[in-house]
Design a protein around this motif. Structure first.
Motif, short mmCIF file in Angstrom:
data_model
loop_
_atom_site.label_atom_id
_atom_site.label_comp_id
_atom_site.label_asym_id
_atom_site.label_seq_id
_atom_site.Cartn_x
_atom_site.Cartn_y
_atom_site.Cartn_z
N THR A 1 0.83 -1.21 0.00
CA THR A 1 0.00 0.00 0.00
C THR A 1 0.85 1.25 0.00
N LEU B 1 1.06 3.14 -2.70
CA LEU B 1 0.10 4.01 -3.40
C LEU B 1 0.72 5.00 -4.38
N THR C 1 -1.69 4.87 -7.63
CA THR C 1 -2.86 5.74 -7.70
C THR C 1 -2.44 7.18 -7.95
N ASN D 1 -7.55 3.78 -9.98
CA ASN D 1 -7.09 3.54 -8.61
C ASN D 1 -6.67 2.08 -8.42
N GLY E 1 -4.44 0.93 -6.43
CA GLY E 1 -4.27 0.64 -5.02
C GLY E 1 -5.56 0.14 -4.39
N LYS E 2 -6.66 0.81 -4.75
CA LYS E 2 -7.95 0.40 -4.21
C LYS E 2 -8.35 -0.97 -4.72
N GLY F 1 -6.59 -3.50 -2.82
CA GLY F 1 -7.22 -3.64 -1.50
C GLY F 1 -8.46 -4.50 -1.57
N GLU F 2 -9.24 -4.34 -2.64
CA GLU F 2 -10.44 -5.16 -2.82
C GLU F 2 -10.08 -6.62 -3.04
N ARG G 1 -9.24 -8.09 0.22
CA ARG G 1 -10.45 -8.36 1.01
C ARG G 1 -11.14 -9.62 0.51
N HIS H 1 -2.85 2.50 7.82
CA HIS H 1 -2.75 1.24 7.09
C HIS H 1 -3.93 0.33 7.39
N TRP I 1 -6.82 1.41 5.41
CA TRP I 1 -6.71 0.92 4.03
C TRP I 1 -7.07 -0.55 3.93
N VAL J 1 -10.41 -1.35 3.19
CA VAL J 1 -10.76 -0.82 1.87
C VAL J 1 -11.54 0.50 1.99
N PHE K 1 -9.11 5.23 -0.09
CA PHE K 1 -8.15 5.04 -1.17
C PHE K 1 -8.19 6.16 -2.20
#
Lengths: 279, 125
Positions: free
Chosen positions: A249, A251, A254, A262, A264-265, A268-269, A272, B87, B90, B93, B96
């Motif tokens: 991260t 970033l 982005t 994005n 980075g996002k 992140g998804e 998850r 962090h 982030w 999620v 961002f």
């Protein structure tokens, strides 16, 4: 100080580089020397100075920095116009990729004043004086500003960027609601310019095994697609200490995307989604 | 191949941005905190070893170099803590968008400087 969109040039011009020696950790054949200083155009009132990375594979010389003076009243407003002006009026051996001249093909991606962007959408008045133009960071250089992106495209192909299905194809389209289609917004628009991947420090250190933001954004585009039936296999292939999880991260991706996406996002998804799966 | 291709510069040329600098700061403060933890346990062991050893340890801590190290260590603690929370946000999620990344980043820098100075003003006053 607060950047709202990736197209903003940094307001803080200093520090220009990390405080490391110019040739810090650089292989012998990649060390850059000072090159030629080309003459100023006659009768020009507005001049921009461009310091451009040059490398000719045919000569045995090391990479060098040539300094060009561009007549801003004689060429278009964008950096790509200035590069074309130099190629047509000053030095025709200057080599760079270009195609659409409007920021949709990704060919002219390069490191401009230390950040990655497409030359055709970077206005001359947004540049520093003098401005430094280098090929995309951390990639083998074929010639001048043309970098070898074979490895990056291979990483993109590794994500298998096509629809994985087991159910037989329906007579017409595979139906998707408006909301399901909206889930793809922000990932399908990637033009594969590789500004993000080339600007990712984690990819600099582990680029051989870390996929990088561009490939992972593509992976997300297919993971998020409701019509795709290969989610398990896709996550399996990313379930590796390096492919996905070298992303810390940072970033930079982005910050530098010329399309305002994005990555980075998206990463992140993906993380998850891995967690929800139990990975 | 006679001439292997040169590699374009990465860190030697890429501009430091809030994103990369704060990430490096997180790693740097984390590594520094490893040594700080080591020093802290050494100090505690010196405390348990009796007044003679402890007096030596206190002399080191109260020296100028020792105080500077302590101030830097507390800065590292607060920076790593605040950026660590960023962090974690982030990881859920959130935050961002570039605006949130930059606003959060400057907030972390401001918070760590504020907390460090507040701690030391409170301790030294």
């Amino acid at each position: 100080m607060i950047v709202e969109s990736s197209e903003q040039v940094p307001r803080l011009k200093w520090p220009r580089r990390f405080p490391v020696p110019r040739d810090f950790g650089v292989a012998k054949n990649s060390r850059i020397i000072e090159g030629k200083s080309w003459p100023e155009p006659e009768g020009a009132t507005r001049i921009a100075t461009l310091r451009i990375y040059r490398y000719e594979p045919d000569n045995d010389g090391p990479p060098r920095i040539d300094t060009f003076a561009v007549d801003l009243d004689d060429c278009g407003p964008m950096l790509l116009d200035a590069l074309i002006w130099i190629k047509s009026k000053v030095d025709s051996t200057l080599t760079f990729r270009r195609s659409c001249r409007e920021g949709v093909c990704g060919s002219c991606a390069m490191t401009i004043d230390g950040t990655n962007w497409t030359a055709c959408t970077r206005a001359m008045d947004e540049l520093s004086e003098p401005s430094t133009i280098y090929p995309l960071a951390n990639l083998p250089v074929i010639k001048d500003l043309v970098s070898d992106q074979t490895h990056l495209f291979a990483q993109h192909a590794l994500t298998e960027p096509w629809l994985h299905t087991e159910t037989p194809a329906p007579e017409r389209e595979r139906i998707q609601s408006v909301d399901q289609r909206r889930a793809l917004d922000g990932s399908y628009e990637c033009i594969l310019c590789f500004c993000c991947t080339s600007g990712c420090p984690s990819h600099w250190w582990n680029g051989d095994r870390f996929l990088g933001p561009a490939a992972l954004l593509t992976a997300w585009r297919w993971l998020a697609d409701s019509r795709d039936e290969g989610r398990g296999e896709r996550l399996d292939s990313l379930d590796d200490p390096f492919r996905l999880y070298r992303c810390h991260t940072i970033l930079n991706c982005t910050r530098t995307c010329p399309r305002g996406l994005n990555p980075g996002k998206a990463i992140g998804e993906i993380k998850r989604m891995m967690l929800e799966r139990g990975g | 191949m006679s001439n292997p291709r040169p590699q374009s510069p990465n860190m030697q040329n890429y501009r430091p941005q809030l994103t990369s600098v704060m990430s490096f700061g997180h790693r740097l403060s984390g590594s520094a905190l490893v040594f700080f933890a080591f020093g802290l346990s050494a100090w505690l062991v010196a405390g348990a070893a009796g007044p003679l050893v402890f007096d030596d340890a206190q002399a080191v801590v109260h020296s100028i170099a020792g105080r500077v190290m302590l101030i830097l260590a507390s800065l590292a603690v607060f920076y790593h803590l605040c950026n660590g929370i960023r962090h974690l946000i982030w990881d859920s999620v959130h935050g961002f968008e570039l605006r949130a990344i930059y606003a959060g980043g400057w907030a972390v820098v401001g918070a760590s400087l504020f907390l460090t100075s507040a701690l030391w003003i409170w301790v030294l006053a």
